[in-house]
Scaffold this motif. Structure first.
Motif, PDB file in Angstrom:
ATOM      1  N   ILE A  33       0.853  -1.198   0.000  1.00  0.00           N
ATOM      2  CA  ILE A  33       0.000   0.000   0.000  1.00  0.00           C
ATOM      3  C   ILE A  33       0.880   1.235   0.000  1.00  0.00           C
ATOM      4  CG2 ILE A  33      -2.043  -0.977   1.117  1.00  0.00           C
ATOM      5  CD1 ILE A  33      -0.916   0.149   3.787  1.00  0.00           C
ATOM      6  N   ARG A  34       0.281   2.351  -0.397  1.00  0.00           N
ATOM      7  CA  ARG A  34       0.956   3.642  -0.369  1.00  0.00           C
ATOM      8  C   ARG A  34      -0.031   4.679   0.162  1.00  0.00           C
ATOM      9  NH1 ARG A  34       5.483   5.407  -0.313  1.00  0.00           N
ATOM     10  NH2 ARG A  34       4.978   7.202  -1.580  1.00  0.00           N
ATOM     11  N   LEU A  88      -2.339   7.930   0.106  1.00  0.00           N
ATOM     12  CA  LEU A  88      -3.021   8.570  -1.024  1.00  0.00           C
ATOM     13  C   LEU A  88      -2.330   9.899  -1.339  1.00  0.00           C
ATOM     14  CD1 LEU A  88      -6.723   7.959   0.039  1.00  0.00           C
ATOM     15  CD2 LEU A  88      -5.470   6.799  -1.788  1.00  0.00           C
ATOM     16  N   TYR A 146      -7.651   5.718   4.555  1.00  0.00           N
ATOM     17  CA  TYR A 146      -7.582   4.947   3.316  1.00  0.00           C
ATOM     18  C   TYR A 146      -6.161   4.900   2.767  1.00  0.00           C
ATOM     19  CZ  TYR A 146     -12.638   5.205   3.475  1.00  0.00           C
ATOM     20  OH  TYR A 146     -13.955   5.073   3.861  1.00  0.00           O
ATOM     21  N   ARG A 147      -5.920   3.920   1.940  1.00  0.00           N
ATOM     22  CA  ARG A 147      -4.619   3.771   1.313  1.00  0.00           C
ATOM     23  C   ARG A 147      -4.820   3.387  -0.157  1.00  0.00           C
ATOM     24  NH1 ARG A 147      -3.693   5.619   5.382  1.00  0.00           N
ATOM     25  NH2 ARG A 147      -2.131   5.185   6.977  1.00  0.00           N
ATOM     26  N   ALA A 148      -3.808   3.669  -0.960  1.00  0.00           N
ATOM     27  CA  ALA A 148      -3.832   3.167  -2.335  1.00  0.00           C
ATOM     28  C   ALA A 148      -3.286   1.741  -2.321  1.00  0.00           C
ATOM     29  CB  ALA A 148      -2.964   4.050  -3.219  1.00  0.00           C
ATOM     30  N   SER A 149      -3.988   0.837  -2.956  1.00  0.00           N
ATOM     31  CA  SER A 149      -3.515  -0.539  -3.051  1.00  0.00           C
ATOM     32  C   SER A 149      -2.614  -0.649  -4.274  1.00  0.00           C
ATOM     33  CB  SER A 149      -4.722  -1.474  -3.192  1.00  0.00           C
ATOM     34  OG  SER A 149      -4.286  -2.779  -3.488  1.00  0.00           O
ATOM     35  N   GLU A 150      -1.375  -1.075  -4.044  1.00  0.00           N
ATOM     36  CA  GLU A 150      -0.407  -1.137  -5.137  1.00  0.00           C
ATOM     37  C   GLU A 150       0.028  -2.577  -5.358  1.00  0.00           C
ATOM     38  OE1 GLU A 150       0.424   1.729  -6.662  1.00  0.00           O
ATOM     39  OE2 GLU A 150      -0.502   3.134  -5.268  1.00  0.00           O
ATOM     40  N   THR A 182     -10.980  -5.573  -9.769  1.00  0.00           N
ATOM     41  CA  THR A 182      -9.605  -5.151 -10.002  1.00  0.00           C
ATOM     42  C   THR A 182      -8.691  -5.568  -8.851  1.00  0.00           C
ATOM     43  OG1 THR A 182     -10.043  -2.998  -8.972  1.00  0.00           O
ATOM     44  CG2 THR A 182     -10.223  -3.114 -11.365  1.00  0.00           C
ATOM     45  N   GLU A 183      -9.250  -6.086  -7.769  1.00  0.00           N
ATOM     46  CA  GLU A 183      -8.459  -6.234  -6.553  1.00  0.00           C
ATOM     47  C   GLU A 183      -8.363  -7.702  -6.123  1.00  0.00           C
ATOM     48  OE1 GLU A 183      -6.652  -3.757  -4.409  1.00  0.00           O
ATOM     49  OE2 GLU A 183      -6.055  -5.854  -4.239  1.00  0.00           O
ATOM     50  N   LEU A 214      -6.712  -8.930  -3.594  1.00  0.00           N
ATOM     51  CA  LEU A 214      -6.828  -9.072  -2.132  1.00  0.00           C
ATOM     52  C   LEU A 214      -8.290  -9.219  -1.728  1.00  0.00           C
ATOM     53  CD1 LEU A 214      -4.367  -6.283  -0.884  1.00  0.00           C
ATOM     54  CD2 LEU A 214      -3.883  -8.712  -1.257  1.00  0.00           C
ATOM     55  N   HIS A 215      -9.146  -8.514  -2.438  1.00  0.00           N
ATOM     56  CA  HIS A 215     -10.581  -8.558  -2.185  1.00  0.00           C
ATOM     57  C   HIS A 215     -11.134  -9.976  -2.431  1.00  0.00           C
ATOM     58  CE1 HIS A 215     -14.793  -7.286  -2.361  1.00  0.00           C
ATOM     59  NE2 HIS A 215     -14.881  -7.983  -3.484  1.00  0.00           N
ATOM     60  N   ALA A 255      -5.857 -10.011   4.177  1.00  0.00           N
ATOM     61  CA  ALA A 255      -4.520  -9.665   3.696  1.00  0.00           C
ATOM     62  C   ALA A 255      -3.787  -8.726   4.634  1.00  0.00           C
ATOM     63  CB  ALA A 255      -4.617  -9.024   2.320  1.00  0.00           C
ATOM     64  N   LEU A 271      -1.308  -5.750   5.037  1.00  0.00           N
ATOM     65  CA  LEU A 271      -0.941  -4.631   4.164  1.00  0.00           C
ATOM     66  C   LEU A 271       0.391  -4.048   4.609  1.00  0.00           C
ATOM     67  CD1 LEU A 271      -4.497  -3.029   4.071  1.00  0.00           C
ATOM     68  CD2 LEU A 271      -3.469  -4.599   2.417  1.00  0.00           C
ATOM     69  N   TRP A 327       5.832   2.790  -7.910  1.00  0.00           N
ATOM     70  CA  TRP A 327       4.815   3.396  -8.769  1.00  0.00           C
ATOM     71  C   TRP A 327       4.700   2.751 -10.140  1.00  0.00           C
ATOM     72  CZ3 TRP A 327       9.169   4.831 -11.137  1.00  0.00           C
ATOM     73  CH2 TRP A 327       9.103   5.498 -12.352  1.00  0.00           C
ATOM     74  N   SER A 338      -5.021   3.812  -8.678  1.00  0.00           N
ATOM     75  CA  SER A 338      -4.974   2.567  -7.901  1.00  0.00           C
ATOM     76  C   SER A 338      -6.321   2.341  -7.229  1.00  0.00           C
ATOM     77  CB  SER A 338      -3.908   2.651  -6.810  1.00  0.00           C
ATOM     78  OG  SER A 338      -2.687   3.055  -7.348  1.00  0.00           O
ATOM     79  N   THR A 339      -6.584   1.091  -6.871  1.00  0.00           N
ATOM     80  CA  THR A 339      -7.735   0.796  -6.040  1.00  0.00           C
ATOM     81  C   THR A 339      -7.505   1.410  -4.662  1.00  0.00           C
ATOM     82  OG1 THR A 339      -8.023  -1.290  -7.192  1.00  0.00           O
ATOM     83  CG2 THR A 339      -9.107  -1.084  -5.067  1.00  0.00           C
ATOM     84  N   ILE A 383      -8.282   1.328  -0.682  1.00  0.00           N
ATOM     85  CA  ILE A 383      -8.760   0.367   0.308  1.00  0.00           C
ATOM     86  C   ILE A 383      -8.782   0.987   1.694  1.00  0.00           C
ATOM     87  CG2 ILE A 383      -8.023  -1.696  -0.958  1.00  0.00           C
ATOM     88  CD1 ILE A 383      -5.508  -1.772   0.601  1.00  0.00           C
ATOM     89  N   GLY A 428      -3.679  -3.101  10.510  1.00  0.00           N
ATOM     90  CA  GLY A 428      -2.919  -3.140   9.267  1.00  0.00           C
ATOM     91  C   GLY A 428      -3.389  -4.213   8.294  1.00  0.00           C
ATOM     92  N   TYR A 429      -4.646  -4.634   8.434  1.00  0.00           N
ATOM     93  CA  TYR A 429      -5.186  -5.608   7.490  1.00  0.00           C
ATOM     94  C   TYR A 429      -6.220  -4.946   6.592  1.00  0.00           C
ATOM     95  CZ  TYR A 429      -2.829  -9.232  10.107  1.00  0.00           C
ATOM     96  OH  TYR A 429      -1.854  -9.994  10.681  1.00  0.00           O
ATOM     97  N   LEU A 430      -6.529  -5.632   5.495  1.00  0.00           N
ATOM     98  CA  LEU A 430      -7.548  -5.125   4.574  1.00  0.00           C
ATOM     99  C   LEU A 430      -8.912  -5.146   5.247  1.00  0.00           C
ATOM    100  CD1 LEU A 430      -8.548  -4.398   1.672  1.00  0.00           C
ATOM    101  CD2 LEU A 430      -8.759  -6.848   1.248  1.00  0.00           C
TER     102      LEU A 430
END
Lengths: 432, 432
Positions: free
Chosen positions: A167-168, A170, A192-196, A222-223, A225-226, A236, A238, A246, B172-173, B175, B181-183
């Motif tokens: 993750i990164r 936002l 929230y975080r961007a899932s990378e 698209t995910e 992990l989902h 998952a 993170l 990137w 990115s998605t 999340i 620290g989990y989804l």
């Protein structure tokens, strides 16, 4: 074939070697990688899908594959490409000597493509069974700069938790919009975080998730992990990744990627003197001057013997000649580099620095004869092998200020030639 | 002073001139811009805050200011900087001749800084009243490539709706994470957008929003559109912007920004022949050859008279000389460019192409005398004024294949010199 170690952004890895060795030992299970590379790249604004866009004579996807090839605990790599890119992909694998890479046809969506790749890891040719990996890493072909220690983190977390993903933070505020195109609300950025990418999964988890998921997931999801959470109950882990993860998305990102690789290749140079006192003196002065320009310089007398290691680790060579317009020294260096296949992955630079006039002033203005033409011929041949040869000529001066200025100029030009790596200027004999 | 029009990514604007004129007419109210530039730039990994990082001899923020200066219907620009950057900012404004730019102290957070900028638009020196703008555009100092037509869209929507902002699809998605620290869950990507800049507001809306909002908003908030909605009930119109709106965040983004500017500056060149038949023939051949390398070339005989317009719109000049090693032609060109202050905002390139040997073969191998030294001296002076001078020498040949190859080489080197704009290589006399 022995492959050279990538310098630069990987040198940070080298410094953490101890940790790595520990890490390597702890990966005592088979790990494989799936690289979906079926995208059409419409966002770059280019005709070529971005994973096949080339910089420094090599397509982006080859940089990504190389990144995984360098990791000793990764056993195999599956690249998933669109049918129409299959020949191109095979050609890239052949051209850049990639090993342990299997190419698989993509599906009509991202999830279908990834599933094809995952399936290929447990099925041999014609559907026969194959030893499946314990953990599979899924990564994008267009994220070339992932580092080994981060891959290790993802892999170990995946093994323990079943799934793990990068993750990164936002970069922009995320907002929800109304159907009419107005602001509905903005999200609390800290939650929230961007899932990378990369993401890692226990093989059976991701395989089952894909077997169980719906057509709608395959079509619109698209995910990964989902899917692991929804269909296998796997939550998952993170892990925050570095900004270098990137994704090359737009044309400008290709320029950024090229600049990262160029910077990586331009951090150091090796000056070869041939052993003469005057050449060594110049080399030492260059070393000092280039270090103020952020380039680390090693001075050696010969590329053979004890110093041969420079041949396998350096991307830039400077050959100093004194009062000798003979190209045999540069030619020998060229042959050694070609023999070692050093320019397979990155263009190598050779700069021939030609010092005219000895310290006692005996031949202070030796005229240039056929050198420019010979130089050009040599460079033209070398360029075909991805080696860029340039020349810089300077006159010796007993006057310290003049001499210092000349050396400074050679240093500046050398750094510029190394950083720009311009193919159009090879074979030129520049004046300092 | 008349400022040259920026070429390249702005030429698309020129093509839409009709639309623009219509647009310009409809902006019959005062518009101002606030550029928050107080960030510390810690994400770039550089010591200098990113808005002050320099490429092609100019800090990023100057590119952004220039972008707004080019828009005729924007009256004033307020830049908000941290106290410690005030002198640096004043120096930049002075050095690059920026007009209508007011510099204001930033606050301790983004919202406080923006409010300082907004307030400055209605308060003169010492708190006196001042005619406030109807619409204020808020933009980031680190997004240099916003285009006029998009600013127009935001401005008109802001005037109609009270507030408007740029959005982009999520790359990115997104999340949500659990505390451990989990989804937790992933967001439906199609329902959300990234909120970008520019944003536009009716002046009273953003002013009141800031007057009414809480200390907590000032401290932790990041979204101006949110304040307008919450405190003024103004529902922002969201408009999808182009990818060029992106924010220079990391070091790699600076490389991307530089490559965009370089590409913009390297789309065309002007070849000046002096009128001789042989020079014109060579110029025409170069024009043909460079067009296959994606560079548009204009051939003119003189920079004066009817062709003087090239002086004010072109960033790259090639001067062809035949059998004359006299630099006066290049010198004259240099003086004209310096007089017009053409290299104030971007480095200008002059390439001197020197053809040796006439068509009748009468002086096929005229030796070079003091040219290299004179060339270097000329170029060293020019570089101080941001003009990069290079030389290319070629020999005339009656043999069509040889001649064609030489011309091709001049074209390739010219394109490379123009695109690389390397300061370290100025003054060199290259061989084609």
């Amino acid at each position: 074939m022995d492959r050279p170690v990538e310098p630069g952004h990987f040198s940070a890895c080298e410094a953490r070697l101890d940790k790595h060795i520990a890490g390597r030992c702890s990966v005592d299970f088979p790990v494989a990688v799936v690289l979906p590379a079926g995208g059409s790249g419409e966002r770059t604004g280019l005709l070529t899908p971005k994973q096949f866009c080339t910089f420094l004579n090599r397509p982006l996807i080859s940089y990504t594959i190389q990144t995984f090839e360098r990791v000793p605990w990764i056993q195999s790599i599956v690249v998933v490409v669109a049918k129409e890119s299959l020949d191109l992909m095979m050609d890239i694998i052949h051209r850049f000597h990639h090993r342990n890479v299997q190419v698989v046809h993509g599906g009509s969506t991202r999830h279908r493509s990834i599933f094809n790749g995952v399936r290929a890891l447990s099925e041999g040719e014609g559907g026969t069974a194959r030893v499946k990996p314990k953990v599979v890493i899924i990564h994008d072909a267009v994220r070339p700069f992932v580092e080994e220690d981060f891959l290790l983190k993802i892999t170990m977390a995946a093994k323990e938790q079943g799934a793990a993903g990068a993750i990164r933070p936002l970069v922009s505020t995320v907002i929800a919009t109304t159907l009419e195109g107005y602001l509905d609300h903005s999200l609390e950025r800290t939650m929230y975080r961007a899932s990378e990418m990369p993401q890692g999964f226990i093989y059976d988890v991701i395989y089952q998730a894909y077997q169980r998921c719906s057509e709608s997931d395959f079509e619109f999801g698209t995910e990964c992990l989902h899917l692991a959470l929804q269909y296998c109950g796997t939550n998952a882990k993170l892990i925050e990744g570095p900004p270098t993860l990137w994704k090359v998305t737009y044309k400008r990102d290709l320029a950024a990627a090229e600049s990262i690789v160029k910077e990586t290749l331009s951090q150091s140079a090796c000056v070869v003197t041939g052993g003469s006192a005057q050449a060594t003196e110049l080399a030492n002065a260059l070393q000092k001057s280039m270090s103020t320009l952020d380039m680390e310089v090693d001075v050696i007398s010969d590329l053979m013997g004890d110093d041969a290691k420079s041949l396998s680790k350096e991307w830039n060579f400077i050959r100093v000649s004194v009062n000798s317009s003979c190209f045999s020294e540069v030619g020998k260096m060229l042959s050694a580099l070609e023999e070692a296949d050093r320019a397979l992955l990155h263009p190598v630079v050779i700069i021939w620095v030609y010092l005219i006039g000895s310290e006692d002033g005996s031949s202070a203005s030796e005229p240039m004869g056929g050198e420019p033409a010979a130089m050009m011929e040599l460079a033209t041949g070398a360029k075909l092998g991805n080696i860029l040869v340039y020349g810089i000529q300077l006159h010796h001066s007993k006057e310290a200020t003049l001499w210092g200025r000349s050396v400074e100029k050679v240093a500046q030009m050398s750094c510029a030639l190394i950083r720009d790596r311009s193919p159009a200027l090879t074979g030129q004999l520049l004046q300092a």
